[in-house]
Write an enzyme that holds these catalytic residues in place. Structure first.
Site, PDB file in Angstrom:
ATOM      1  N   ARG A  30      21.281 -13.258  49.851  1.00 14.77           N
ATOM      2  CA  ARG A  30      22.730 -13.301  49.662  1.00 14.77           C
ATOM      3  C   ARG A  30      23.347 -13.912  50.914  1.00 14.77           C
ATOM      4  NH1 ARG A  30      21.858 -12.782  45.052  1.00 14.77           N
ATOM      5  NH2 ARG A  30      22.652 -11.237  43.579  1.00 14.77           N
ATOM      6  N   GLU A  61      30.753 -17.881  49.232  1.00 15.09           N
ATOM      7  CA  GLU A  61      30.189 -18.511  48.034  1.00 15.09           C
ATOM      8  C   GLU A  61      31.184 -18.377  46.892  1.00 15.09           C
ATOM      9  OE1 GLU A  61      25.950 -17.709  47.437  1.00 15.09           O
ATOM     10  OE2 GLU A  61      26.323 -17.767  45.286  1.00 15.09           O
ATOM     11  N   HIS A  78      22.929 -21.723  44.748  1.00 12.62           N
ATOM     12  CA  HIS A  78      22.439 -20.448  44.194  1.00 12.62           C
ATOM     13  C   HIS A  78      21.634 -20.692  42.903  1.00 12.62           C
ATOM     14  CE1 HIS A  78      23.393 -15.863  44.238  1.00 12.62           C
ATOM     15  NE2 HIS A  78      22.172 -16.089  43.796  1.00 12.62           N
TER      16      HIS A  78
HETATM   17  C1  DGY Z   1      19.917 -12.447  41.436  1.00 12.63           C
HETATM   18  O1  DGY Z   1      19.500 -12.212  40.304  1.00 12.63           O
HETATM   19  O2  DGY Z   1      20.394 -11.584  42.172  1.00 12.63           O
HETATM   20  C2  DGY Z   1      19.805 -13.844  41.904  1.00 12.63           C
HETATM   21  O3  DGY Z   1      20.533 -14.076  43.050  1.00 12.63           O
HETATM   22  C3  DGY Z   1      20.183 -14.786  40.790  1.00 12.63           C
HETATM   23  O4  DGY Z   1      19.649 -16.038  41.062  1.00 12.63           O
END
Ligand code: DGY
Length: 332
Positions: free
Chosen positions: A235, A264, A283
């Site tokens: 993240r 983001e 992402h």
């Molecule tokens: C998640 O599932 O948390 C991922 O970041 C999606 O790509």
């Protein structure tokens, strides 16, 4: 039963949900606006959300009929798990089905950043590819180097499996030592400072929590090798963007591969998008047809089970059970 779906999911998820209740879907190709989510939440028995929907205490407080929340992601940092736990609302997510695809992305970013693929692409696009040059865009080896995994959960271990094929030494820093996985993968448990100091490539694969937020800050980046690569597939807010800009500009580290960024989405003029030694994708960690369909369908199964009062096939553990890494223990 009314199921509110905040974005059209891929695969058969909507059909599955329709077999379980009356489905309302936000149909635009943009995230659901907050005010629309606020209008829908009080009428929802189930919320089927995306990772960019903020499901916080004020929203959940108005959702008196809610019996289940299902996030079409493995990460649930967008959801206030404490209030869900207080209210007895189970929260579903999508582990396992995205592990290998996300590990592929991490590995791809490491290769792209370390071997300067972005510089190569820009060079070609600018029409500069003339003759072969012995010193052109020299990067750093991945094969035979040392990989540092921050987090040794499903995705971290899947990256480690790939690393064995590249004859890499694998270090990991995590909340708990994992003797079985170590034996299986030949990985070594180290503290975060050791990992940063020793690794040629560092991959961030921990969930975002209050403990991991800002974990890769200016000091962490300074501790890395000048030749090192940093990859973030977890993240954005785990890595301090401003500190990363400085580290990439001044050569404190060689390169970064970024799937997630803070903020983001980034504004188009965000500096990280424009540095040649920063390879950024939007992402896409789990973004293959098969994986996204599997995530969408698992999220639908979570809703269906929750509406029936059954255990969710993939339920997020309660917040107190501490299923995630934290900075203190990572630091050793
Ligand atoms: C998640 O599932 O948390 C991922 O970041 C999606 O790509």
């Amino acid at each position: 039963m009314r199921i509110v779906v905040t974005r059209r999911p891929p695969g058969d998820a909507l059909d599955m949900l329709r077999s379980a209740g009356q489905v309302w879907v936000w149909k635009e190709d943009t995230p659901i606006p907050r005010h629309v989510l606020e209008e829908q939440a009080p009428r929802a028995n189930a919320l089927y959300t995306m990772l960019n929907d903020r499901v916080d205490r004020p929203l959940i407080d108005t959702a008196k009929r809610l019996v289940v929340i299902s996030n079409m992601a493995v990460g649930v940092d967008n959801i206030d798990l404490v209030v869900c736990h207080e209210r007895g609302i189970p929260v579903g997510h999508t582990p396992d089905v995205l592990t290998e695809t996300t590990a592929d992305t991490a590995f791809g970013l490491m290769l792209a950043a370390a071997r300067r693929f972005r510089g190569g692409l820009e060079y070609v696009r600018r029409g500069k590819w003339d003759e072969w040059e012995p010193r052109l865009l020299l990067g750093h080896d991945v094969y035979g180097s040392t990989l540092g995994l921050i987090g040794f959960g499903r995705v971290g271990r899947a990256v480690a499996r790939r690393a064995t094929g590249f004859r890499m030494s694998v270090l990991y820093a995590a909340r708990h030592r994992q003797a079985l996985a170590e034996a299986d993968l030949g990985a070594h448990y180290v503290t975060l400072p050791e990992l940063l100091r020793e690794s040629d490539h560092v991959i961030v694969a921990v969930p975002l929590t209050e403990e991991t937020r800002g974990m890769i800050d200016a000091a962490a980046l300074r501790a890395m090798k000048h030749t090192a690569t940093l990859v973030n597939i977890a993240r954005g807010p785990i890595v301090d963007s401003e500190a990363l800009i400085v580290a990439l500009r001044t050569g404190e580290i060689a390169a970064a591969g970024i799937d997630v960024i803070d903020p983001e989405p980034p504004p188009p003029d965000h500096t990280l998008l424009h540095l040649e030694n920063c390879f950024v994708i939007p992402h896409l960690g789990s973004s293959t047809e098969r994986t996204r369909a599997a995530m969408a369908e698992l999220a639908a199964e979570n809703v269906i089970a929750g509406l029936r009062g059954e255990p969710l096939p993939a339920e997020v553990p309660p917040p107190s059970s501490g299923g995630v890494g934290n900075r203190r223990s990572l630091a050793g």
